[in-house]
Design a protein around this motif. Structure first.
Motif, PDB file in Angstrom:
ATOM      1  N   ASP A   1       0.790  -1.168  -0.111  1.00  0.00           N
ATOM      2  CA  ASP A   1       0.036   0.070   0.154  1.00  0.00           C
ATOM      3  C   ASP A   1       0.716   1.122  -0.047  1.00  0.00           C
ATOM      4  OD1 ASP A   1      -2.222  -1.609  -0.006  1.00  0.00           O
ATOM      5  OD2 ASP A   1      -2.728  -1.022   2.203  1.00  0.00           O
ATOM      6  N   LYS A   2       1.878   1.314   0.756  1.00  0.00           N
ATOM      7  CA  LYS A   2       2.809   2.576   0.652  1.00  0.00           C
ATOM      8  C   LYS A   2       3.390   2.631  -0.596  1.00  0.00           C
ATOM      9  CE  LYS A   2       3.993   1.937   5.733  1.00  0.00           C
ATOM     10  NZ  LYS A   2       5.059   1.821   6.626  1.00  0.00           N
ATOM     11  N   ILE A   3       3.874   1.599  -1.238  1.00  0.00           N
ATOM     12  CA  ILE A   3       4.279   1.651  -2.450  1.00  0.00           C
ATOM     13  C   ILE A   3       3.414   2.195  -3.527  1.00  0.00           C
ATOM     14  CG2 ILE A   3       5.313   0.535  -4.401  1.00  0.00           C
ATOM     15  CD1 ILE A   3       6.525  -1.640  -2.703  1.00  0.00           C
TER      16      ILE A   3
ATOM     17  N   ASP B   1       2.036   9.181  -6.781  1.00  0.00           N
ATOM     18  CA  ASP B   1       2.551  10.528  -6.777  1.00  0.00           C
ATOM     19  C   ASP B   1       3.628  10.690  -7.920  1.00  0.00           C
ATOM     20  OD1 ASP B   1       3.584  12.893  -6.461  1.00  0.00           O
ATOM     21  OD2 ASP B   1       4.307  12.871  -4.339  1.00  0.00           O
ATOM     22  N   LYS B   2       3.243  10.982  -9.282  1.00  0.00           N
ATOM     23  CA  LYS B   2       4.200  10.880 -10.225  1.00  0.00           C
ATOM     24  C   LYS B   2       5.452  11.735  -9.980  1.00  0.00           C
ATOM     25  CE  LYS B   2       0.962   8.554 -12.364  1.00  0.00           C
ATOM     26  NZ  LYS B   2       1.215   7.267 -12.423  1.00  0.00           N
ATOM     27  N   GLU B   3       5.556  12.704  -9.003  1.00  0.00           N
ATOM     28  CA  GLU B   3       6.624  13.249  -8.821  1.00  0.00           C
ATOM     29  C   GLU B   3       7.632  12.484  -7.838  1.00  0.00           C
ATOM     30  OE1 GLU B   3       5.695  17.219  -7.065  1.00  0.00           O
ATOM     31  OE2 GLU B   3       4.617  17.805  -9.055  1.00  0.00           O
ATOM     32  N   THR B   4       7.355  11.397  -7.319  1.00  0.00           N
ATOM     33  CA  THR B   4       8.135  10.626  -6.446  1.00  0.00           C
ATOM     34  C   THR B   4       8.618   9.676  -7.249  1.00  0.00           C
ATOM     35  OG1 THR B   4       6.601  10.827  -4.489  1.00  0.00           O
ATOM     36  CG2 THR B   4       8.205   9.267  -4.110  1.00  0.00           C
ATOM     37  N   SER B   5      10.086   9.562  -7.250  1.00  0.00           N
ATOM     38  CA  SER B   5      10.870   8.544  -7.985  1.00  0.00           C
ATOM     39  C   SER B   5      11.055   7.364  -7.195  1.00  0.00           C
ATOM     40  CB  SER B   5      12.369   9.097  -8.239  1.00  0.00           C
ATOM     41  OG  SER B   5      12.869   8.995  -7.113  1.00  0.00           O
ATOM     42  N   LYS B   6      11.532   6.246  -8.071  1.00  0.00           N
ATOM     43  CA  LYS B   6      11.369   4.873  -7.461  1.00  0.00           C
ATOM     44  C   LYS B   6      12.680   5.083  -6.331  1.00  0.00           C
ATOM     45  CE  LYS B   6      12.080   2.554 -11.203  1.00  0.00           C
ATOM     46  NZ  LYS B   6      12.356   1.349 -12.219  1.00  0.00           N
ATOM     47  N   ASP B   7      13.482   5.844  -6.416  1.00  0.00           N
ATOM     48  CA  ASP B   7      14.910   5.776  -5.762  1.00  0.00           C
ATOM     49  C   ASP B   7      14.293   6.352  -4.341  1.00  0.00           C
ATOM     50  OD1 ASP B   7      16.671   4.760  -7.123  1.00  0.00           O
ATOM     51  OD2 ASP B   7      17.370   6.668  -8.140  1.00  0.00           O
ATOM     52  N   GLU B   8      13.215   7.535  -4.444  1.00  0.00           N
ATOM     53  CA  GLU B   8      12.739   8.107  -3.336  1.00  0.00           C
ATOM     54  C   GLU B   8      11.781   7.291  -2.459  1.00  0.00           C
ATOM     55  OE1 GLU B   8      12.187  12.774  -3.986  1.00  0.00           O
ATOM     56  OE2 GLU B   8      11.480  11.482  -5.571  1.00  0.00           O
ATOM     57  N   ILE B   9      11.146   6.303  -3.348  1.00  0.00           N
ATOM     58  CA  ILE B   9      10.248   5.624  -2.596  1.00  0.00           C
ATOM     59  C   ILE B   9      11.134   4.249  -1.966  1.00  0.00           C
ATOM     60  CG2 ILE B   9       8.514   3.710  -2.979  1.00  0.00           C
ATOM     61  CD1 ILE B   9       7.640   4.952  -5.316  1.00  0.00           C
ATOM     62  N   ALA B  10      12.083   3.984  -2.366  1.00  0.00           N
ATOM     63  CA  ALA B  10      12.984   2.811  -1.786  1.00  0.00           C
ATOM     64  C   ALA B  10      13.487   3.229  -0.561  1.00  0.00           C
ATOM     65  CB  ALA B  10      14.103   2.481  -2.739  1.00  0.00           C
ATOM     66  N   LYS B  11      14.028   4.820  -0.614  1.00  0.00           N
ATOM     67  CA  LYS B  11      14.710   5.283   0.466  1.00  0.00           C
ATOM     68  C   LYS B  11      13.560   5.611   1.673  1.00  0.00           C
ATOM     69  CE  LYS B  11      17.452   9.500   1.972  1.00  0.00           C
ATOM     70  NZ  LYS B  11      18.224  10.591   1.411  1.00  0.00           N
ATOM     71  N   ASN B  12      12.322   5.843   0.980  1.00  0.00           N
ATOM     72  CA  ASN B  12      11.471   6.110   2.149  1.00  0.00           C
ATOM     73  C   ASN B  12      10.984   5.118   2.985  1.00  0.00           C
ATOM     74  OD1 ASN B  12      11.416   8.985   1.623  1.00  0.00           O
ATOM     75  ND2 ASN B  12       9.704   8.706   0.000  1.00  0.00           N
TER      76      ASN B  12
ATOM     77  N   GLN C   1       2.806   6.063  -2.894  1.00  0.00           N
ATOM     78  CA  GLN C   1       3.848   6.657  -3.210  1.00  0.00           C
ATOM     79  C   GLN C   1       3.841   6.853  -4.806  1.00  0.00           C
ATOM     80  OE1 GLN C   1       7.365   7.578  -1.049  1.00  0.00           O
ATOM     81  NE2 GLN C   1       6.483   6.520   0.807  1.00  0.00           N
ATOM     82  N   TYR C   2       3.805   5.624  -5.476  1.00  0.00           N
ATOM     83  CA  TYR C   2       3.949   5.810  -6.997  1.00  0.00           C
ATOM     84  C   TYR C   2       2.941   6.254  -7.799  1.00  0.00           C
ATOM     85  CZ  TYR C   2       3.817   3.302 -11.589  1.00  0.00           C
ATOM     86  OH  TYR C   2       3.965   3.128 -12.892  1.00  0.00           O
TER      87      TYR C   2
END
Length: 266
Positions: free
Chosen positions: A212-214, A220-231, A217-218
Protein backbone atom coordinates in the motif's frame (compact mmCIF):
# COMPACT_ATOMS: atom_id res chain seq x y z
CA UNK A 1 6.12 10.88 3.28
CA UNK A 2 6.08 7.10 3.86
CA UNK A 3 2.68 6.67 5.49
CA UNK A 4 -0.80 6.58 3.96
CA UNK A 5 -3.17 9.33 5.11
CA UNK A 6 -5.32 8.22 8.02
CA UNK A 7 -8.74 7.03 6.86
CA UNK A 8 -11.79 9.01 7.97
CA UNK A 9 -13.75 5.87 8.83
CA UNK A 10 -17.05 7.58 9.65
CA UNK A 11 -17.23 9.63 6.46
CA UNK A 12 -15.94 6.73 4.33
CA UNK A 13 -18.59 4.38 5.69
CA UNK A 14 -21.35 6.92 5.04
CA UNK A 15 -20.05 7.58 1.51
CA UNK A 16 -19.92 3.88 0.61
CA UNK A 17 -23.39 3.24 1.98
CA UNK A 18 -24.82 6.12 -0.05
CA UNK A 19 -22.96 4.84 -3.13
CA UNK A 20 -24.52 1.39 -2.72
CA UNK A 21 -28.00 2.83 -2.21
CA UNK A 22 -27.66 5.08 -5.26
CA UNK A 23 -26.42 2.30 -7.54
CA UNK A 24 -29.10 -0.18 -6.47
CA UNK A 25 -31.75 2.49 -7.01
CA UNK A 26 -30.35 3.53 -10.42
CA UNK A 27 -30.45 -0.09 -11.59
CA UNK A 28 -33.96 -0.55 -10.19
CA UNK A 29 -32.58 -3.64 -8.47
CA UNK A 30 -34.18 -5.38 -5.51
CA UNK A 31 -31.00 -6.01 -3.55
CA UNK A 32 -27.45 -7.36 -3.59
CA UNK A 33 -25.72 -10.73 -3.81
CA UNK A 34 -22.38 -11.08 -2.00
CA UNK A 35 -20.01 -14.03 -2.18
CA UNK A 36 -18.92 -14.80 1.39
CA UNK A 37 -15.40 -16.24 1.45
CA UNK A 38 -14.92 -15.78 5.17
CA UNK A 39 -12.22 -13.18 4.51
CA UNK A 40 -12.09 -9.56 5.57
CA UNK A 41 -12.98 -8.04 2.17
CA UNK A 42 -16.19 -10.00 1.61
CA UNK A 43 -17.14 -9.64 5.27
CA UNK A 44 -16.73 -5.86 5.25
CA UNK A 45 -18.67 -5.69 1.97
CA UNK A 46 -21.52 -7.72 3.49
CA UNK A 47 -21.63 -5.42 6.52
CA UNK A 48 -21.82 -2.34 4.28
CA UNK A 49 -24.41 -3.90 1.95
CA UNK A 50 -26.63 -4.92 4.86
CA UNK A 51 -26.53 -1.45 6.36
CA UNK A 52 -27.16 0.14 2.96
CA UNK A 53 -30.16 -1.85 1.72
CA UNK A 54 -31.33 -3.83 4.72
CA UNK A 55 -30.69 -7.45 5.73
CA UNK A 56 -33.81 -8.63 3.89
CA UNK A 57 -32.32 -7.41 0.60
CA UNK A 58 -28.88 -9.05 0.83
CA UNK A 59 -28.21 -12.65 -0.21
CA UNK A 60 -24.93 -14.31 0.72
CA UNK A 61 -23.36 -17.33 -0.96
CA UNK A 62 -20.66 -19.49 0.64
CA UNK A 63 -18.90 -21.65 -1.97
CA UNK A 64 -16.14 -23.80 -0.48
CA UNK A 65 -13.96 -26.28 -2.32
CA UNK A 66 -11.55 -28.95 -1.08
CA UNK A 67 -8.81 -26.31 -0.82
CA UNK A 68 -10.91 -23.92 1.27
CA UNK A 69 -9.64 -23.78 4.87
CA UNK A 70 -12.37 -25.03 7.23
CA UNK A 71 -12.02 -21.83 9.24
CA UNK A 72 -12.93 -19.73 6.19
CA UNK A 73 -16.04 -21.79 5.44
CA UNK A 74 -17.19 -21.44 9.04
CA UNK A 75 -16.50 -17.70 9.03
CA UNK A 76 -18.50 -17.26 5.82
CA UNK A 77 -21.62 -18.86 7.30
CA UNK A 78 -21.04 -17.20 10.69
CA UNK A 79 -21.12 -13.75 9.07
CA UNK A 80 -24.40 -14.53 7.31
CA UNK A 81 -25.87 -15.54 10.65
CA UNK A 82 -24.48 -12.50 12.49
CA UNK A 83 -25.95 -10.17 9.87
CA UNK A 84 -29.14 -12.26 9.76
CA UNK A 85 -29.12 -12.32 5.95
CA UNK A 86 -30.49 -15.10 3.78
CA UNK A 87 -27.66 -17.29 2.50
CA UNK A 88 -26.84 -20.55 0.79
CA UNK A 89 -23.79 -22.78 1.13
CA UNK A 90 -22.79 -24.97 -1.78
CA UNK A 91 -19.55 -26.78 -2.55
CA UNK A 92 -18.22 -26.17 -6.07
CA UNK A 93 -16.14 -29.35 -6.41
CA UNK A 94 -18.71 -31.32 -8.41
CA UNK A 95 -18.93 -28.52 -10.98
CA UNK A 96 -15.14 -28.15 -11.07
CA UNK A 97 -14.56 -31.89 -11.47
CA UNK A 98 -17.13 -32.16 -14.26
CA UNK A 99 -15.42 -29.31 -16.11
CA UNK A 100 -12.00 -30.96 -15.77
CA UNK A 101 -13.45 -34.32 -16.85
CA UNK A 102 -15.06 -32.81 -19.96
CA UNK A 103 -12.00 -30.80 -21.02
CA UNK A 104 -9.43 -33.54 -20.31
CA UNK A 105 -6.64 -31.01 -20.61
CA UNK A 106 -3.36 -30.86 -18.70
CA UNK A 107 -1.05 -27.86 -18.55
CA UNK A 108 2.14 -26.81 -16.81
CA UNK A 109 0.13 -23.96 -15.28
CA UNK A 110 -2.52 -26.33 -13.93
CA UNK A 111 -2.57 -24.92 -10.38
CA UNK A 112 -3.16 -21.38 -11.60
CA UNK A 113 -5.62 -22.45 -14.30
CA UNK A 114 -7.71 -24.47 -11.82
CA UNK A 115 -7.52 -21.68 -9.24
CA UNK A 116 -8.88 -19.18 -11.76
CA UNK A 117 -11.51 -21.68 -12.88
CA UNK A 118 -12.76 -21.96 -9.30
CA UNK A 119 -13.14 -18.17 -9.12
CA UNK A 120 -15.07 -18.13 -12.41
CA UNK A 121 -17.36 -20.97 -11.33
CA UNK A 122 -18.15 -19.06 -8.16
CA UNK A 123 -18.95 -15.89 -10.06
CA UNK A 124 -21.19 -17.79 -12.49
CA UNK A 125 -23.16 -19.08 -9.51
CA UNK A 126 -23.35 -15.61 -7.99
CA UNK A 127 -24.68 -14.11 -11.23
CA UNK A 128 -27.21 -16.93 -11.60
CA UNK A 129 -28.72 -16.02 -8.25
CA UNK A 130 -28.47 -12.28 -8.93
CA UNK A 131 -30.29 -12.63 -12.26
CA UNK A 132 -32.94 -14.86 -10.70
CA UNK A 133 -33.61 -12.44 -7.85
CA UNK A 134 -33.28 -9.16 -9.75
CA UNK A 135 -30.28 -8.25 -7.57
CA UNK A 136 -26.95 -6.62 -8.36
CA UNK A 137 -23.68 -8.45 -7.78
CA UNK A 138 -21.52 -6.69 -5.22
CA UNK A 139 -17.81 -7.06 -5.81
CA UNK A 140 -15.48 -7.48 -2.84
CA UNK A 141 -12.21 -6.22 -4.34
CA UNK A 142 -10.01 -3.61 -2.67
CA UNK A 143 -7.85 -0.99 -4.37
CA UNK A 144 -4.52 -2.66 -3.58
CA UNK A 145 -5.49 -5.88 -5.33
CA UNK A 146 -7.35 -4.21 -8.19
CA UNK A 147 -4.39 -1.97 -9.09
CA UNK A 148 -1.85 -4.81 -9.21
CA UNK A 149 -4.30 -7.18 -10.89
CA UNK A 150 -4.43 -9.63 -8.00
CA UNK A 151 -7.79 -11.08 -8.93
CA UNK A 152 -9.25 -13.42 -11.53
CA UNK A 153 -10.53 -11.68 -14.63
CA UNK A 154 -14.21 -12.61 -15.09
CA UNK A 155 -13.98 -14.35 -11.70
CA UNK A 156 -13.83 -12.40 -8.44
CA UNK A 157 -13.07 -9.35 -10.59
CA UNK A 158 -16.55 -9.52 -12.18
CA UNK A 159 -19.30 -7.52 -10.49
CA UNK A 160 -21.88 -4.77 -10.96
CA UNK A 161 -20.54 -2.47 -8.23
CA UNK A 162 -17.28 -2.44 -6.25
CA UNK A 163 -18.09 -0.83 -2.87
CA UNK A 164 -14.59 -1.07 -1.33
CA UNK A 165 -12.72 -0.68 -4.62
CA UNK A 166 -11.17 2.66 -3.62
CA UNK A 167 -9.90 1.39 -0.26
CA UNK A 168 -6.33 0.17 0.10
CA UNK A 169 -6.09 -3.12 2.01
CA UNK A 170 -4.85 -1.27 5.09
CA UNK A 171 -7.96 0.96 4.83
CA UNK A 172 -10.10 -2.17 4.72
CA UNK A 173 -8.66 -3.28 8.06
CA UNK A 174 -9.40 0.13 9.60
CA UNK A 175 -12.98 0.29 8.34
CA UNK A 176 -13.61 -3.33 9.36
CA UNK A 177 -12.51 -2.55 12.91
CA UNK A 178 -14.73 0.55 12.94
CA UNK A 179 -17.76 -1.45 11.78
CA UNK A 180 -17.29 -4.23 14.32
CA UNK A 181 -16.15 -7.07 12.08
CA UNK A 182 -15.14 -10.00 14.35
CA UNK A 183 -11.48 -9.90 15.37
CA UNK A 184 -10.84 -13.49 14.31
CA UNK A 185 -11.58 -12.46 10.71
CA UNK A 186 -9.53 -9.27 10.91
CA UNK A 187 -6.54 -11.03 12.47
CA UNK A 188 -6.22 -14.11 10.24
CA UNK A 189 -3.90 -14.01 7.20
CA UNK A 190 -5.69 -12.97 3.97
CA UNK A 191 -5.99 -15.92 1.57
CA UNK A 192 -8.02 -16.88 -1.47
CA UNK A 193 -8.03 -20.62 -0.81
CA UNK A 194 -7.63 -21.41 -4.50
CA UNK A 195 -4.98 -24.02 -3.65
CA UNK A 196 -3.61 -25.54 -0.47
CA UNK A 197 -1.51 -23.42 1.92
CA UNK A 198 -1.94 -20.28 -0.19
CA UNK A 199 -1.73 -16.82 1.40
CA UNK A 200 -2.15 -13.50 -0.39
CA UNK A 201 1.01 -11.86 0.92
CA UNK A 202 3.17 -14.86 -0.07
CA UNK A 203 1.72 -14.80 -3.55
CA UNK A 204 2.05 -11.03 -3.93
CA UNK A 205 5.61 -11.15 -2.59
CA UNK A 206 5.35 -8.64 0.26
CA UNK A 207 3.14 -7.45 3.09
CA UNK A 208 0.02 -5.42 2.35
CA UNK A 209 1.47 -2.63 4.47
CA UNK A 210 4.49 -2.22 2.18
CA UNK A 211 2.39 -2.79 -0.95
CA UNK A 212 0.00 0.00 0.00
CA UNK A 213 2.84 2.39 0.78
CA UNK A 214 4.45 1.69 -2.61
CA UNK A 215 1.16 2.13 -4.48
CA UNK A 216 0.37 5.35 -2.63
CA UNK A 217 3.77 6.88 -3.36
CA UNK A 218 3.89 5.49 -6.92
CA UNK A 219 0.60 7.28 -7.54
CA UNK A 220 2.45 10.52 -6.80
CA UNK A 221 4.13 10.99 -10.19
CA UNK A 222 6.73 13.34 -8.69
CA UNK A 223 8.11 10.63 -6.40
CA UNK A 224 10.89 8.59 -8.02
CA UNK A 225 11.56 4.91 -7.42
CA UNK A 226 14.78 5.83 -5.62
CA UNK A 227 12.83 8.09 -3.27
CA UNK A 228 10.22 5.41 -2.63
CA UNK A 229 12.95 2.87 -1.86
CA UNK A 230 14.63 5.28 0.53
CA UNK A 231 11.38 6.32 2.20
CA UNK A 232 10.27 2.72 2.79
CA UNK A 233 13.71 1.16 3.28
CA UNK A 234 13.09 -1.48 0.63
CA UNK A 235 14.91 -2.46 -2.54
CA UNK A 236 14.39 -1.07 -6.03
CA UNK A 237 13.76 -4.67 -7.17
CA UNK A 238 10.73 -4.91 -4.87
CA UNK A 239 9.35 -1.65 -6.22
CA UNK A 240 9.95 -2.79 -9.81
CA UNK A 241 8.11 -6.05 -9.04
CA UNK A 242 5.00 -4.14 -7.98
CA UNK A 243 5.18 -1.59 -10.81
CA UNK A 244 5.50 -4.45 -13.31
CA UNK A 245 2.39 -6.07 -11.83
CA UNK A 246 0.49 -2.78 -12.23
CA UNK A 247 1.51 -2.45 -15.89
CA UNK A 248 1.21 -6.11 -16.85
CA UNK A 249 -2.26 -6.52 -15.37
CA UNK A 250 -3.76 -3.17 -16.41
CA UNK A 251 -5.84 -4.99 -19.06
CA UNK A 252 -7.83 -6.71 -16.32
CA UNK A 253 -9.53 -3.47 -15.34
CA UNK A 254 -10.22 -2.20 -18.86
CA UNK A 255 -13.09 -2.75 -21.25
CA UNK A 256 -11.78 -5.12 -23.97
CA UNK A 257 -10.18 -3.02 -26.67
CA UNK A 258 -11.01 -2.99 -30.39
CA UNK A 259 -9.11 -1.47 -33.30
CA UNK A 260 -10.62 1.59 -34.95
CA UNK A 261 -12.36 0.90 -38.21
CA UNK A 262 -11.07 2.40 -41.43
CA UNK A 263 -13.56 4.57 -43.28
CA UNK A 264 -13.29 4.91 -47.07
CA UNK A 265 -13.27 8.47 -48.30
CA UNK A 266 -15.25 8.68 -51.53
Amino acid sequence: MNELPKLDTKTTKESIIKFIQDKVSEANAKGLVVGLSGGIDSTLTAYLATEAVGKENVFGIVMPSTTTPTEDKIHGTDIAKILDIDYKEMAIDSVLNEFLYVTQYKTENEQLAIGNLKARIRMSIIYYYANSKGYLVSGTGNKSEIVIGYFTKHGDGACDIEPIGDLYKTDVFELAKYMGVPEEIINKPPRAGLWNNQTDEDEIGMTYENLDKILYQYNDKETSKDEIAKNLDISIDEIDMIINKVKRNAHKSKVPESPEKTVMVI
